[in-house]
Structures are given as C-alpha cells and as structure tokens.
Motif scaffolding. Structure first.
Motif, mmCIF file in Angstrom:
data_model
loop_
_atom_site.group_PDB
_atom_site.id
_atom_site.type_symbol
_atom_site.label_atom_id
_atom_site.label_comp_id
_atom_site.label_asym_id
_atom_site.label_seq_id
_atom_site.Cartn_x
_atom_site.Cartn_y
_atom_site.Cartn_z
ATOM 1 N N ASP A 134 0.810 -1.220 0.000
ATOM 2 C CA ASP A 134 0.000 0.000 0.000
ATOM 3 C C ASP A 134 0.844 1.271 0.000
ATOM 4 O OD1 ASP A 134 -3.078 -0.911 0.653
ATOM 5 O OD2 ASP A 134 -1.601 -2.264 1.512
ATOM 6 N N ASP A 135 1.859 1.344 0.865
ATOM 7 C CA ASP A 135 2.686 2.551 0.924
ATOM 8 C C ASP A 135 3.498 2.730 -0.357
ATOM 9 O OD1 ASP A 135 1.711 3.084 3.439
ATOM 10 O OD2 ASP A 135 3.459 2.274 4.501
ATOM 11 N N ALA A 139 3.310 5.901 -2.982
ATOM 12 C CA ALA A 139 4.500 6.704 -3.266
ATOM 13 C C ALA A 139 4.884 6.684 -4.740
ATOM 14 C CB ALA A 139 5.670 6.198 -2.418
ATOM 15 N N LYS A 162 -5.913 -5.065 2.230
ATOM 16 C CA LYS A 162 -4.575 -4.549 1.953
ATOM 17 C C LYS A 162 -4.057 -5.128 0.639
ATOM 18 C CE LYS A 162 -3.427 -4.017 6.872
ATOM 19 N NZ LYS A 162 -4.738 -4.466 7.372
#
Length: 445
Positions: A134-135, A139, A162
């Motif tokens: 997810d991060d 990004a 997720k």
C-alpha cells in the motif's frame, strides 16, 4: 442420479470492468539512461527503475505461457543492464507454487518477485510471505501510472483490505467452439449442459470427430476447478459463509459431480489426464470441436501458425449446468508480489514489478490476454474479449481464504474418483467434505 431443474437466483455482480472508455492511462515507463549509478534510471528497453550501484541479481518466478510471458519478460529482458540482472528461471504452473513456498520458507528468498493467482495469493499474504504494497503504491502511483490499473482488479487481489499484488491480467472460463462444425450439424452454441451433450453427440454421430468435447479434468488440480465452477453454476459455495467449514456434502455438490460425469461419453477416454495444454491440442488438431478453457489460455487457438482451424474457432459464454443457472465459469486475476524475505531492496523490486505490470508489458500481452490496464484492455483486439466480457458479470473469484490452495489440492482425488465413476457422486461429495476438513485443519485454520 438425474439432474434437477431448480435454478439459483442470479448473484450480484462483484466486479465492474470498463467495456468502453478509459481511466486516462499515463505512460507507465519514464525516460532514462542505461544502468550506471545511484538514482539514475535503468531505461534500456523502457525499464524505469533506480539503478543499483553494485551487482544485483533479481530472480522472478513466473510460469511460462503466452499470457504471462510478456509481463515477466518485461523485467527479465527489458531490465537486465549494467549492474542489474533479472533472471527468469523456467517453470510451469504446476511447479510454481511448490517453488514459491520453498523460497518463502527459507531465511533468504530464492525468488524475489513471484507471479501469483487466486488460489495461492491469500496464503502468501496471510503467512506474511509477501510484502504489503500500500505505501509503495501510494508513493509510486504517478511515476508508474498505477491508477491505470482497473481499481476493481486491485480490489480483487487485495487480502484483508490490503494490497500485496500488482495485477497483470484477468481471465474467465469461456466456451470454445468450431463454427464450421456447429454449422455442419445444424446446432447453435449450447447454453446448458443438456444442450452441450446434445450438440456433442450430434457431432460425434455426424462427423469423424469421435470425442467432440474437451475440458481439463486432471485430478491433480483441474477437476477441482471444474467442480467449483459447476457448483457455482448451481448456486452453491465451497464453504459455509464466513467460516472455515466446507459445504461439500449436500445436494448441490452431488449435482455438480453428477453433471461433470454426464459429459464423459462425449469426451476422450483420456480426459481424466487432460490439463489445459492437452485440451488446446485437441482443439488445434481437430480432435475436438467444443471446449471450456480460461480466456488467457486460448490465444494459440486463433493463431494460424499454431492452429489448423484458427479461422473457425470462436468463443462464447459457457453453458450453465441447469436451465436458468449461472454460466460455468470463475474469475482469475494474476499479478506480481514481492518476497518479504528477499535480500534485494524492496523498493527496487517494487519498481521492477511496476515495469512488469506497466503499459509496455500490457501492450505486448494484449494479443494473448486481457491486461489489467483499462486503456489497453479497451483497445485490445482479442478474439476472446467479447465472450470474456459477456461472461464476466457472472464470474466470481475463488474464496479469498488462506486455506484455498490446500483445499483445492485435497479435492482432486475424491472429486476425480467420483466423476470418473470409481465412486458414486454421494460418496465423492462425502469424501471431498472430509478431505477439505482435514486440509483446513492441517493448514492450521
């Protein structure tokens, strides 16, 4: 036992894919130079990744097929340059899961990026074997135009809300048929099992095709999928909703087994050994005129260099087991995940996975399968696309539970024995229930 006539109510559509229009796909790979230094881009062949400054080898585990190869080779062929080497060791679908588990279970991964699919993806996520993305997605979304991937597919590959996978392509089971043969025997495309058997029997009686129907029935994995699809067509489910409890010994599972067994008289006497490659060969060579296959596996059938009857092959929504039922199909979504125990920088691996799911890879794959990127999927001129889109509203993915792969493996023997007539349908359903219960317990759930 005779098949009944009770038809299930139609289920709600779980996934909505773009049939027209697009999400305004941006370029998936930015411009850059050869691999040469930190922070620079390894852009040989359109590979936009941050180049490592020391010798780095990345191993990708992905089974070879016309559908998967363009995505995996975008990394191995397109990104090997300078200090970066991306290896794609040969493997097949049957061996991929075993190799992945062995790699995940060691202190350091043998494979850094792993191709995943429906039955095994939840297990990898639940065990913590693959990286939560997810991060990294947030990004890198602009850099790799990740909003160009159909959000419904992102949802389909999520586990417990997720993301652990970047989708590459999707497929559904479709009907394959020979236009010329159906015209010869005066039949329309069958929409039910009764019509399928009637059409196949007419072909058997009126042509020199002695085994007109071909379906993957191999007990090592395929028969469990066919059973699940037949059960879905009848309105049944593999598990009690919300519980790790199989529901395989009731009326509908018995009907599903009986329905599959009813097809045997119009199939090859070797069908219990058939996986998709054997079915494809039967259709390519004219030994069969009807088949059921995943849409991502059928490209060779319409390739005149690979199929004797390429110009006569067509596709349709699969038949339902009973009149008024759902098509015998399911939804499969493939993608790439990153090994948590990989010693390679996870940011670099994610960048490579983005290349492997990027615009260039999707365009290369669009002649063989339906990519996850909506713009490219919408523009693809793929013979199976119309049938796949028509089938999609009634297709469901496998239950996203971590014991799915174990249950599928356990179902092969009892379902195969019952379909082939070694046991009765009732005995097969009871044995399948017991095998599934044992598999779930053995897996620790």
């Amino acid at each position: 036992m005779p098949l009944g006539s009770t038809a299930p109510a139609r289920r709600s559509v779980l996934f909505g894919f773009a049939a027209a229009g697009s999400l305004g796909l941006l370029s998936a790979c930015g411009a850059g130079s050869e691999v040469s230094g930190a922070g620079e881009s390894a852009a040989a062949g359109g590979c936009d990744v941050d180049a490592p400054t020391t010798a780095t080898t990345v191993n990708v585990l992905a089974y070879a097929s016309t559908a998967t190869d363009p995505f995996s080779k975008a990394m191995s062929d397109g990104c090997t340059s300078g200090e970066l080497t991306v290896e794609l060791p040969p493997t097949d679908l049957a061996g991929q899961h075993q190799r992945a588990v062995q790699s995940f279970s060691g202190p350091t991964a043998s494979y850094d990026i792993v191709e995943t699919y429906g039955s095994i993806r939840p297990l990898y996520a639940d065990r913590g074997w693959v990286v939560q993305l997810d991060d990294l997605i947030a990004a890198n979304s602009d850099r790799y135009a990740l909003d160009g991937i159909d959000p419904a597919l992102m949802e389909a590959v999520a586990y417990d809300g997720k993301q652990y996978t970047l989708p590459t392509f999707w497929g559904v089971a479709v009907m394959v048929y020979r236009k010329d043969v159906l015209e010869q025997v005066g039949k329309q495309v069958p929409t039910t099992f009764a019509e399928l058997i009637d059409t196949a029997q007419a072909i058997k009686d009126q042509t020199d095709i002695s085994a007109p129907l071909a379906i993957p029935f191999n007990p090592s994995g395929d028969i469990a999928s066919q059973f699940n699809q037949a059960l879905h067509s009848l309105g049944g489910d593999l598990f009690v909703e919300g519980q790790a409890v199989p529901s395989l010994d009731g009326e509908l599972p018995v009907k599903a087994i009986t329905a599959l067994a009813s097809l045997l008289p119009v199939m090859s006497d070797q069908v219990m050994s058939f996986s998709s490659p054997e079915v494809i060969t039967q259709l390519q060579t004219g030994q069969a005129a009807l088949g059921l296959l995943m849409s991502g596996r059928v490209a060779d059938l319409t390739d005149p260099d690979k199929s004797k009857f390429a110009d006569q092959i067509a596709f349709a929504v699969p038949p339902s087991v009973e009149p008024g039922g759902l098509p015998m199909t399911y939804l499969s979504v493939d993608g790439f995940s990153i090994a948590e125990n990989s010693a390679v920088d996870h940011e670099l691996l994610f960048q490579l996975a983005c290349v492997g799911t990027g615009e260039g890879a999707a365009k290369a794959a669009a002649s063989a399968t339906i990519p996850a990127r909506t713009d490219i999927a919408d523009a693809a001129e793929l013979p199976v696309k119309e049938a796949a889109l028509a089938t999609l509203p009634d297709a469901e993915p496998l239950p996203q539970v971590p014991y799915m792969a174990d249950v599928y493996t356990a179902l092969g023997a009892p379902i195969g024995a019952a379909v082939s007539g070694q046991t009765s349908a009732q005995e097969g359903a009871a044995a399948a229930q017991a095998a599934a219960v044992a598999a779930i317990a053995s897996a620790g759930y």
